[in-house]
Each structure stands twice: as C-alpha cells, then as structure tokens.
Design a protein around this motif. Structure first.
Motif: not given
Length: 682
Positions: A109-123, A60-73
């Motif tokens: 699983l759904t929550l982890i995917i949602a956190r990844g989507i959030q991370g994309v937007g957050a970055g 729930l944390v790592t999906a967000y952080m990893l998506a954010e790192a890529v999205s930031t770039v």
C-alpha cells in the motif's frame, strides 16, 4: 486542455553554452519521468516476493500512469499561472519525495501511494520540459532540440526494463527509486542557476471540476477492474457500486465539459470523426503496450526462469520492433502523405502478436519467443506513430493543442486501464491454479512467489507451479486479442485527408511516434510544427533556413546594414531602447567593431545616433517592418495548406503567425554574421 499562452515580449535570448546547459537540465527531468513508467516492470516479481500482495501488483503501474495523466493537465495550466521554472522545480521535489517513499516502503500500500506521488511529479516534469524548450530555444533551432527530446523519450522505453533488472539483481529493487534522488537534486540546482524565469502574460482558467471528475471516474473504473473477482465478487455491492459511481462521475464530466469556459477536453472535438477514431485507437495502443511490457518480464522470470536483468533484455525484441516500425512508418507518412494503412495494419499485426504470445509455454524457445514479441512490437509501432499526427492535421487551429493533448491523455488512460485489466485476468487465473499446484506439491507459498526460490526447486516440484504461471499469463494475452481486433475494425473508419506540409514535417519525429506528453497550447503546437519545417529546410539547404538577404532587402541593403537595423529593432522591443554599448555586450564584440557598421547605417538614413543611443528613423522602421513582412510571407507559403471555415480560427492563426514572424526576425537580428562574412548571406 485548451491553451491560452501568450509569449511575453521579454522572452530571454540565451547564448549557446547556457542553452545547452538548460537543455541537459530539461532532459534529466524528462529522462527520470519517462524511465519510471517502465523501470518497475522487471522488478515486480521481486517486489511481490518481498512485500506480498501479488493481486495489487498492477497498481504499481496504474497508480503512476493515472497520477501522471491528471498531473500533466494541471502542470501545464500552473506553468501558465506561475511560470514554467517553478512548476518544473516543484515537480522535481514531488518526484524526489515519491522516490524516497517508494524506496523505504515496507508494504504494498505504501509503495502504491509512493508511485502515485511519483506520477504527480513525473507529469509535471514531462509537460513543463516541452514547454521550457519552447520558452528558451529560438524557433529556428528548436526542431533539433525537440527531435533530441523525442529520441530520449523513445530510448527510455528500451532502458527502463533493463535498468530495473540490473538494479534488482545487483543491488535491490529499491535502487530503482533511490537513484532518482541524486539525479533530481542535481537537476533542481541546475534549473535554479540556468533556466530563466518566463511567465506568460495570459492567465488561464483551470477546469478543476472537470479534472477532478475524470480522475475520480477513471480511478473508480480501475479499482472496480482491479478488485473484481479477487478482493470482491464481480456481483458484490462494492464492485457494482464502483462501476456505477465511475459511470456517474464520467457522465458528470461530460456535462461539465460541455459548459466549462475552458474545458479540459472540449466535447465538440468528438464531432470530428478523425479525433474520435484516433482517441479510441490511442486508448487501445496504450492498453496493449504497457500491459504487455508490465507482464512480459513476469512471464520470463517465472516460466523461463531467467534473472530480472535477463528478462529486461529479453523484452528488447518487442521494443526494437516498436522503434523500427515507428521510424519507418513515420518516414513513409512524411514522404507520401498517406497514413490510413498504418493503424489498420498495426492493429492486425498487434492482434497476431498477442495471439502468438498466448501460445508461449515452458517449451517455447528463446528465438520463437523473440519473434512473437517482435511481432507485437511492430504492430504497436505501426499504430502508434500516426495517431497524434493525424489529429493535428484535421482539427481547427483553435483546437490544435487540446486535440493533441487529448489523444495523449487517452493513450495514458488506456495504459492505466490496460494494466489493470491485465492484472485482473492474471490474478483471476493464477490464484486458483497456483493454489492447486501448491496443494499438489506441498511447496510453501513464499517459494512459489519468489522467482529465484522457484528456480531452486526440484524440477518435479517446480513444474506444476510454472504451469500455473504459464496458464495465467497466456490467458491474459489471449483475452486481449479481441481488444486489438476491435482496434482493427475501428481503424477502417479513419478518414484519410491530405497531410499539411507542416504535419508531414512532424511525422518522422520519434517523439511523435511515442505520443510524448506535449503542450496543450495551440501556439506551442504551431511553433512545434514550424520548427520542424525549419529543421527540414535546414537539412535540405545545408544552411540556416528562411528568407535570403536578397528576399529581405530586395538587393538594396548590405548584410551589415540589414543586421544593424534588425539589432536596434530587437533591442528596442526587448529592452525599451537601444544603445551601441548594449548591442555590443549582447553579441560579445568590441564597440569598435560596431561603430563603422552603425556609421554606415546612419549615413544611409536608417538609424539616428545620439551619443551612445541608437534609434530607428522612419526609413529604418519601414525596413524593419519590411523584413517582418518577408518572414511572414515565408511562413504563409509553408503553411498555405492550412485552410479554415471558421473566421475566428483564421484570425487566431494570423495573430500567431505575425508573432512568429517577429520572433524569427529578432532571431536573425541576434546573429551577427557580418562580423565573419564579407559576402552576401543569410
């Protein structure tokens, strides 16, 4: 992460009211994205109780952080391609979609995917927020806005766990995500109405292959760490395959970056020992900080038996220590120019804090726990503050943006990997210990996974279960001590180089201490440094910074004539022509107020008046260029410690400083102080 921004000639000039509305809009985006890094920490035990799958909690944390790192770039590059405003708005929409999906999720699983989507937007929100500040705030006023943005980013570290606990206890953990929706809708509407559209003139080349390779490589590494010892045996083909695949993907990333025309992370940066050391330390700091912040509330809820809200409040000593040492070390570095002692001391104190926290148990008092958390926070704050500053001080100007974003990228990846490792250690120790405790007591697993249900059990039944959680989390902190000690050893290899004046000006900024995501563009980075110099000079002089009227005119012109020349120069540059009516409209003053000013300027031979049209004469052009040269000289004196061996770097810096001198002159021309001041002034 290379930068290719070129500010267009039609950059908007906003009045103070609209500027502040734009700033509030941008802050809302930064606030939401930063809060969601830490808001789930206090909700994790309750989420596990509702959805199960405790072994996947760290995702729930790592999906967000990893998506954010890529999205930031990617978001930074897309902002250069399509403009910051649409990227900011699209990022907000993506963040809303992720938040809604997270709120309605019925399985992990759904929550982890949602956190990844959030991370994309957050970055996208975070990196475009900083770029928008550079687009719409004048350089001489930008420092205070950037400082406020950094403070917001830092404060969210305090607010996140506490808000998560409040929502969990008094509503539902789902409201940690639902609350984003109305805020983001308001932000999108405000952005559509207030943020001007600015599209940089240069279109960057995006390193899609490099970004994909590093994202897949790090994801494979994290999956291997997450699944090893829990889902699959460490020696299983799946885990070995994940690690081997991650190694191959990351090796391919290195090869691609060495040949890419505009690499995401230029490999020549690693020839700079300072960058290499700071990247390693940044990884370790991210590793320890977010891992600890994620699992501390879990410990407090299961072992100490406190509520989600109280667990958030009980982690404040760690955040307080982090904030205090970040501010103190930043100010000391700014004053003395010495930085090497801080990461060395920080790593040592961080290792001590982690060790002390590994000794906590059911009988550890609240004040002792607070002292241990404070110690860890102080170590993180001492280490984190200087890393970005040091890199900015040592790399060539051409690599200023890529090095800055590179160090931040390593910190974000460290946070994702650290949380995964914490999760692996936690699950690996907890599962067998909890199984033994449940077999001994006969307590159903549902009661053991729910902190509230665990607190309701009789003391003799709860004790073995609580001991299982204590042992698991103590093991996590104990095994991370060697990581901090490795940072202590690495920190000794950091070279100490005299700090540039512009770097000192940035060192005391709170946002720098928290390694807030920033633009990868070298021009943005230089402007950020100059903005902090201007802000510091303004504080010292208690007035507007920059050359005085005497410096600009040599005492030959009055303030009103100097302003009149600059105003025609500015309007001609921005609009392709100047009129008396247009200048009056720009500054919201009656035409009659300006007529005598331009009559005097025309009589002095600097402006030709043809009806309503105004045009600089040859003498007026010479004066405007003189003003620009004075501003350029002022910049040169404050950046005189920027020395380069590479002529190409010097040429890039010269171009950037020439443009900034013009921008500063235009800002001065947009400030009609003559209307309310009769004496000479600035």
């Amino acid at each position: 992460m290379t930068g290719t921004r070129e500010v267009p000639d039609t950059a908007p000039t906003l009045d103070r009211r609209r500027r502040n509305i734009v700033f509030v809009t941008i802050v809302l985006g930064m606030l939401m994205a930063a809060l969601d890094q830490t808001i789930v920490a206090t909700t994790l035990p309750t989420i596990v109780a509702d959805l199960g799958s405790a072994g996947h909690m760290a995702w729930l944390v790592t999906a967000y952080m990893l998506a954010e790192a890529v999205s930031t770039v990617l978001a930074g590059k897309f902002g250069d391609l399509f403009g910051r405003k649409p990227v900011f708005q699209i990022s907000a929409v993506v963040f809303i979609l992720g938040s809604i999906l997270a709120g309605v999720a019925q399985d992990m699983l759904t929550l982890i995917i949602a956190r990844g989507i959030q991370g994309v937007g957050a970055g996208g929100l975070m990196v475009t927020a900083m770029a928008l500040i550079a687009d719409v705030i004048p350089l001489r006023q930008r420092g205070k806005y950037q400082g406020a943005m950094g403070a917001v980013f830092g404060v969210t570290t305090v607010l996140g766990p506490t808000l998560g606990g409040l929502f969990t206890d008094h509503a539902s953990w789902r409201w940690c995500f639902y609350i984003n929706v109305p805020v983001a809708v308001v932000m999108i509407v405000l952005a559509a109405r207030t943020i001007p559209t600015v599209r940089p003139a240069v279109r960057p080349v995006i390193d899609y292959l490099g970004i994909a390779l590093v994202a897949l490589g790090v994801a494979g590494l994290i999956l291997g760490l997450e699944w090893g010892g829990s889902e699959y045996a460490w020696g299983s083909p799946m885990i070995i395959g994940l690690f081997a695949g991650a190694a191959l993907l990351l090796a391919a990333f290195v090869l691609v970056e060495a040949r890419a025309p505009e690499p995401m992370l230029p490999m020549e940066l690693f020839r700079n020992r300072v960058f290499t050391v700071c990247s390693i330390l940044s990884f370790i700091v991210g590793f320890a900080m977010l891992g600890a912040m994620t699992y501390l509330p879990t410990y407090l809820q299961y072992v100490d038996g406190v509520s989600a809200t109280e667990s958030g409040l009980r982690t404040l000593p760690m955040v307080f220590g982090l904030l205090v040492t970040s501010i103190i070390s930043g100010n000391i570095v700014s004053t003395t120019g010495r930085y090497k002692p801080f990461p060395i001391a920080g790593a040592a104190v961080m290792a001590l804090g982690l060790y002390l926290m590994s000794t906590m148990g059911r009988d550890t008092g609240i004040w002792l726990e607070s002292l241990y958390m404070l110690t860890l926070g102080m170590g993180i704050g001492l280490s984190m503050q200087v890393l970005t500053i040091v890199v900015q001080n040592t790399v060539p100007y051409a690599q200023l943006g890529t090095a800055t974003s590179g160090v931040t990228f390593f910190r974000t990846v460290g946070s994702a990997v650290g949380t995964a490792v914490f999760g692996t250690l936690y699950t690996g120790k907890l599962d067998p210990a909890l199984a033994a405790a449940l077999a001994e007591t006969g307590v159903p697993p549902e009661a053991a996974q729910n902190p509230a249900a665990l607190r309701a059990l009789p003391a003799d039944l709860a004790a073995p279960i609580i001991e299982a959680y204590t042992t698991a989390i103590d093991t996590v902190f104990r095994w991370v001590v060697p990581v901090a000690l490795a940072g202590f050893v690495v920190a000794w290899f950091l070279r100490e180089i005299p700090l540039r004046d512009s770097t000192r000006a940035r060192a005391a900024e709170l946002g720098e201490g928290f390694a807030m995501p920033d633009s990868a563009d070298r021009a943005d980075q230089l402007e950020h440094a100059v903005a902090q110099i201007l802000r510091r000079d303004q504080r010292k002089a208690a007035g507007l910074p920059g050359p005085s009227l005497l410096d600009l005119t040599g005492g030959e012109l009055s303030e009103s004539v100097a302003w009149a020349i600059g105003a025609v120069h500015l309007r001609d540059r921005v609009r392709g022509g100047a009129t008396l009516t247009g200048i009056a409209d720009d500054h919201m003053v009656p035409v009659g107020v300006l007529e005598p000013v331009y009559r005097d300027t025309a009589n002095a031979g600097f402006v030709a008046v043809e009806g309503d049209s105004l045009r600089l004469t040859a003498s007026g052009e010479r004066q405007a260029q003189r003003f620009r040269r004075v501003w350029r000289g002022w910049l040169d004196r404050r950046l005189e410690d920027w020395t380069f061996d590479d002529p190409a770097d010097r040429a890039l810096l010269e171009q950037a400083l020439d443009r900034m001198a013009g921008d500063l002159l235009n800002e001065q021309a947009g400030r009609p102080t003559f209307a309310d001041s009769t004496g000479p002034g600035r």
